[in-house]
Write a protein that holds these residues in place. Structure first.
Motif, short mmCIF file in Angstrom:
data_model
loop_
_atom_site.label_atom_id
_atom_site.label_comp_id
_atom_site.label_asym_id
_atom_site.label_seq_id
_atom_site.Cartn_x
_atom_site.Cartn_y
_atom_site.Cartn_z
N PHE A 197 1.33 -0.85 -0.32
CA PHE A 197 0.32 0.04 0.20
C PHE A 197 0.73 1.40 0.06
O PHE A 197 0.79 2.53 -1.03
N LEU A 204 2.77 1.99 -3.23
CA LEU A 204 1.82 2.50 -4.17
C LEU A 204 1.35 3.69 -4.38
O LEU A 204 0.93 4.62 -4.37
N ARG A 233 -1.75 -2.58 -12.13
CA ARG A 233 -2.01 -1.04 -11.86
C ARG A 233 -3.87 -1.78 -11.18
O ARG A 233 -4.19 -1.66 -10.15
N VAL A 277 -4.56 -3.95 -8.28
CA VAL A 277 -4.74 -4.16 -6.85
C VAL A 277 -5.51 -4.82 -5.97
O VAL A 277 -6.64 -3.92 -5.89
N THR A 333 -11.60 0.90 2.29
CA THR A 333 -12.07 1.02 0.70
C THR A 333 -11.97 2.43 0.62
O THR A 333 -11.03 3.05 -0.53
N LYS A 361 -8.43 3.64 0.36
CA LYS A 361 -7.53 3.48 -0.85
C LYS A 361 -8.05 3.96 -2.21
O LYS A 361 -6.84 4.56 -2.96
N THR A 408 -6.56 8.03 -1.66
CA THR A 408 -5.46 7.77 -2.01
C THR A 408 -4.92 7.82 -3.76
O THR A 408 -3.46 7.97 -3.96
N GLY A 409 -5.93 7.69 -4.08
CA GLY A 409 -5.42 7.17 -5.61
C GLY A 409 -5.36 5.66 -5.99
O GLY A 409 -4.63 5.58 -7.10
N ILE A 410 -5.14 4.85 -4.96
CA ILE A 410 -5.18 3.12 -4.85
C ILE A 410 -5.98 2.67 -5.85
O ILE A 410 -5.19 1.74 -7.10
N LEU A 411 -6.72 2.64 -5.29
CA LEU A 411 -8.17 1.69 -6.04
C LEU A 411 -8.94 2.68 -7.04
O LEU A 411 -8.72 4.31 -6.85
N ARG A 431 -2.98 10.24 -9.77
CA ARG A 431 -2.42 10.16 -8.39
C ARG A 431 -1.07 10.80 -7.83
O ARG A 431 -0.76 10.65 -6.66
#
Lengths: 251, 312
Positions: A84, A87, A243, A246, B63, B66, B69-72, B90
């Motif tokens: 996490f 990323l 990506r 994820v 979730t 996440k 934060t731009g990860i998902l 991101r």
């Protein structure tokens, strides 16, 4: 990230000491076996015993120097969910991981440095026939090794578990790099396969250039650059797909 | 600062099979199970707020974070953080955001704390003078000096959490996500974390989104909470508005009649009265008719209110 990789290599000093002992022992054993195989024959497949021993010593040194910890690190970070944080950084993931590996190799080399003379002595190494060619092909081979390791690690974004794949990869790559047996001795189809695969650039090709078994440097360098460009493209493509896959462990 | 509208995230996983050859079938199946982790969530958060983002385990809190934060990438819906779409911008968004996960650490386990902080400084392009200034402030605020050069694996949980907080705010992000920052900490360490949050929020106008199961954190820090469960928003508003139920008077009586003043005896033999104004008067009038064995007054608190909502 490079600094972290470097510091981590130094942090696991005891590992490195064991690695050094293993390295010296392995070179010593290979020397014994091959000396007995050669017996009184002056050369086999165009390699004299002296050249072969020098080759094996180098190939093993290289195998340890180009060993990529990054696959293990990525696997671990995916499994525990700490991926996490990687990323969430403003710097790209692949860049961070490559930096980490390069730093780690640097730290490893620093610790390996004191034993290199011992290994060279045990392996009865000679003066390089083409030192520059050796360094260039080895450096490019290292880039290929890191790219392949990253590619293998990215599988973890699909399967979560890459432990077995990594182990398989390590065995295959070491074998086809010619660490135990030079590729010259590989029979027919196996030899052809080893010839096609990129692993030979991490072991066989640079070492053979060093001992003068391969005299043409520009050919291998060109192919290496081709591999690097191709793998680079594949990495970027795979990463952009990873990506979107994820899923972070633990909610 | 943050605007979330109709946010939905559906996870799609291959169906898992059990029984003989189950693992193999799982590997080759084309059947998928869908799980909606976040379901049509909308809210707005303003600059400088400290928001309690609450919900039971698996409610969809992490979730959401996440995605922010731009990860998902969400399945549908729009999100704007500081004018940016997190998963599209991101890298820029990452610089605006600090994250702490109580359950896992961004610090490198085998290296001294300072190495992880340096890494953060480098990854976020913090210039050396600003890094030193920021570090100096955090060393004082979080008391980092005593363990700055200790490998993280040797730190106590409280020290580790202070290290993680430092790493999250080192580059002075205007937005801070704290996911259970007090989990497993002792009372003193919890208090230190809370003080740090108040300080960071007050001094730098940092907006804080706090996820926690310790409602004392929420009562100490947040004016407003957003409550979610099963991916849906159940409540969004001031804590005061949530905790406005009447006080309750609970009595047991010697005679145990069927009912007292219209209130039936409950399963435990108690009578529960809702008190809207005159508590002493109520007690006096009950005492005039019955012999009171025991009595207690229950103040409404966040915990019981939220428990009520979760189990509803």
């Amino acid at each position: 990230m490079t600094r972290i990789g470097f510091r981590l290599a130094l942090a696991y000093r005891s590992n490195i000491i064991i690695t050094c002992v293993t390295l010296v022992a392995q070179v010593f054993l290979l020397r014994m076996i091959w000396t007995s195989v050669y017996g009184s024959r002056p050369s086999a497949a165009g390699l004299t015993l002296d050249a072969l021993l020098a080759y094996l010593t180098l190939a093993n040194l290289q195998a340890f120097a180009t060993h990529t910890i990054v696959a293990h690190t990525i696997h671990d970070r995916i499994r525990t969910g700490t991926v996490f944080f990687d990323l969430a950084r403003p710097v790209g993931y692949l860049r961070q991981m490559a930096g980490f590996q390069i730093g780690n190799t640097g730290g490893g080399l620093l610790l390996l440095a004191p034993v290199i003379p011992v290994v060279l002595l045990v392996g009865s190494i000679t003066v390089p026939v083409n030192g520059l060619g050796y360094l260039v092909t080895l450096a490019l081979g290292y880039v290929i090794a890191v790219q392949l390791a990253l590619l293998i690690s990215l599988i973890g974004f699909w399967t979560m578990e890459t432990g077995a794949i990594s182990l398989f990869y390590r065995l295959v790559s070491q074998f086809f790099a010619g660490t135990m047996v030079p590729l010259t001795f590989f029979p027919g189809a196996l030899g052809a396969l080893a010839e096609i695969l990129p692993f030979k650039y991490m072991g066989y090709v640079p070492a053979a250039i060093y001992v003068g078994h391969i005299s043409d440097v520009s050919g291998p360098v060109l192919v290496e650059v081709g591999w690097i460009v191709g793998l680079g493209g594949l990495l970027v493509l795979t990463w952009s797909r990873a990506r979107r896959r994820v899923v972070i462990q633990g909610g | 600062m943050i605007r979330v509208e109709g946010l939905t995230k559906v996870f799609r996983r291959p169906r898992t099979f059990s029984g003989p050859f189950g693992a193999l079938r799982t590997l080759v199946t084309r059947q998928h199970v869908e799980k909606t982790a976040v379901d049509d969530v909308s809210f707005e958060i303003h600059e400088g707020e400290v928001i309690g983002y609450l919900g039971p385990n698996g409610a969809g809190k992490s979730t959401t974070i996440k995605i922010l934060t731009g990860i998902l990438t969400p399945t549908s819906g729009t999100v704007e953080v500081n004018g940016l779409v997190p998963w599209r911008d991101r890298s820029v968004n990452a610089r605006n955001v600090g994250v702490v996960f109580g359950q896992r650490s961004q610090l490198w386990w085998d290296l001294p704390l300072i190495e992880s902080l340096r890494l953060v400084g480098a990854l976020y392009d913090v210039p050396a003078p600003r890094f030193e200034r920021s570090l100096k402030k955090l060393r004082d605020l979080l008391g980092l000096d005593e363990f700055l050069d200790t490998p993280v694996r040797q730190l106590s949980l409280g020290q580790r959490m202070r290290g993680d907080l430092a790493a999250a705010v080192l580059y002075e992000p205007p937005l801070l996500y704290l996911d259970e920052p007090t989990v497993g900490l002792d009372v003193v360490a919890k208090e230190a974390v809370r003080e740090f949050i108040v300080e960071t929020n007050g001094a730098g106008r940092t907006t804080v989104i706090l996820t926690t199961h310790d409602l004392a954190d929420v009562e100490a820090l947040c004016k407003r909470i957003i409550l979610i469960d099963h991916g849906k928003v159940l409540f969004d508003g001031a804590i005061d508005a949530l905790v406005n139920e009447p006080r309750r008077l609970v009595v047991t009586l010697e005679s145990e009649p069927e009912e007292v003043r219209g209130v039936p005896r409950d399963a435990e033999g108690r009578y529960v009265f809702e008190i809207h104004d005159d508590l002493p008067g109520m007690i006096a009038s009950i005492a005039a008719e019955h012999t009171i064995r025991d009595l207690s007054v229950e103040e409404p608190d966040l915990e019981s209110v939220i428990k009520g909502i979760y189990t509803r």
